[in-house]
Design an enzyme around this catalytic site. Structure first.
Site, short mmCIF file in Angstrom:
data_model
loop_
_atom_site.label_atom_id
_atom_site.label_comp_id
_atom_site.label_asym_id
_atom_site.label_seq_id
_atom_site.Cartn_x
_atom_site.Cartn_y
_atom_site.Cartn_z
N SER A 40 0.80 -1.22 0.00
CA SER A 40 0.00 0.00 0.00
C SER A 40 0.83 1.27 0.00
CB SER A 40 -0.96 0.01 1.20
OG SER A 40 -0.24 -0.15 2.41
N ASP A 318 -3.13 8.44 7.53
CA ASP A 318 -4.09 7.57 8.20
C ASP A 318 -3.36 6.75 9.27
OD1 ASP A 318 -2.80 5.53 6.81
OD2 ASP A 318 -4.44 5.20 5.38
N HIS A 321 -0.13 5.10 6.87
CA HIS A 321 0.53 5.63 5.68
C HIS A 321 0.90 7.11 5.83
CE1 HIS A 321 -2.16 2.27 4.48
NE2 HIS A 321 -1.03 1.87 3.91
#
Length: 354
Positions: A40, A318, A321
């Site tokens: 991610s 978040d 990240h």
């Protein structure tokens, strides 16, 4: 006073990054193509159509991205997006899921949110494209490039000039080893054994890439995964066990880079120490222990909720990240830092010129 000092540090660094990007974005790219493997931290939309909880093609993700939400796990650009700009690419490297009609000769992004080196990693969240599947997708792209360039040998010579970026492994801890309710790995391996298993698997993947033409490769270590907003919100502070495990992995990855550079004299491999990168970035942000957006289960941003307005002052977007501001600093350091504790044995600029 601490607030003023950190704020003063942030904007000159971001301005410096902007100057570098202006210099390189509109010229000829310094490498013909860039291939991206990872999770991610690098995903640019490969998970959008998968049946998984690990996808972010909704607001407020992409609030600072020109096209809005694209599947990037950030408010704006990822570090590899920015590194690509520093390398002179005019367009973003397309995700594998959207390569039809795109210029694959410029490279492809195979990264997938929640993916790991081990194929079972992250599967409790739903489907993902683990590293093995990413390599299969790369094989498909190589076949297409071979057809475009007139044969396997022509494609190989072209691919020899490209940059390969591999940033994966965090989920093998966050979404595998430290989730004993879903995975048995922590009962099978101690931390040192597990790190070695991951390095052995990753080494095989790197050999596959090398055999397919990769000659310039950047391998990224794991940062302090026990100091994410998710970990801090869950446990009240940084937790040392996952940080220690990540350090074992990164140390072994750096040793692997040494071995690869000795084995393949016609190839160059570099290592980025994400722990050093994390601690270097700490001093540049006012908020380093909390997310900029409102979280669901201390993890991803809540749908359509308004995030913080001062995003350049936040290190994390978040629960896991970085913000685009943090990604800019990481990308710039990756490109031209001379700190061997951060980029070893050279930086990206030196790698592509070697």
């Amino acid at each position: 006073m601490a607030f003023e000092t950190k704020t003063l540090l942030i904007f000159p660094l971001l301005l410096l990054a902007a100057c570098y990007m202006q210099e390189f974005v509109y010229g000829k790219s310094q490498v013909p193509c860039l291939f991206i493997f990872g999770d991610s931290l690098s995903d640019s939309g490969n998970n959008n159509n998968l049946r998984t909880l690990s996808k972010v093609n909704y607001k407020p993700y992409g609030i600072d991205f020109p096209k809005g939400p694209t599947g990037r796990f950030s408010n704006g650009l990822t570090s590899i997006d920015i590194l690509a700009q520093l390398l002179g690419f005019e367009d973003f490297i397309p995700p594998f899921a959207n390569t039809m009609g795109s210029n694959i000769l410029k490279g492809v992004n195979y990264a997938s949110g929640s993916a790991g080196i081990r194929n079972e990693t992250g599967k409790h969240l739903g489907a993902d494209i683990d590293l093995g599947l990413q390599l299969q997708n790369h094989k498909t792209i190589i076949a297409r490039i071979s057809n475009m360039l007139g044969g396997v040998q022509q494609a190989s010579r072209y691919l020899n000039q490209c940059l390969y970026y591999v940033n994966i492994g965090s989920n093998d801890y966050i979404n595998n080893y430290f989730l004993p309710q879903f995975y048995s790995s922590s009962r099978v391996y101690n931390p040192t054994q597990y790190a070695q298993d991951l390095i052995d698997r990753l080494s095989q993947s790197i050999m596959t890439l090398h055999n397919a033409g990769a000659r310039k490769m950047m391998l990224v270590g794991i940062g302090p995964i026990g100091c994410t907003p998710n970990a801090i919100a869950t446990h009240g502070s940084c937790i040392q066990e996952p940080n220690a495990a990540a350090l074992i992995f990164s140390s072994k990855l750096k040793s692997l880079v040494n071995r690869l550079n000795m084995k393949f004299t016609g190839s160059k491999f570099i290592f980025r120490d994400s722990t050093t990168d994390y601690y270097t970035s700490l001093k540049s942000f006012r908020v380093t222990n909390a997310a900029c957006c409102r979280l669901v289960l201390n993890s991803l941003c809540a749908l359509n909720q308004t995030p913080c307005g001062n995003r350049n002052e936040y290190m994390f977007w978040d629960g896991f990240h970085p913000t685009s501001a943090a990604n800019k600093l990481t990308a710039l350091r990756s490109y031209n830092s001379t700190n061997l504790d951060l980029l070893y044995p050279m930086n990206v600029q030196q790698l592509i010129q070697s």
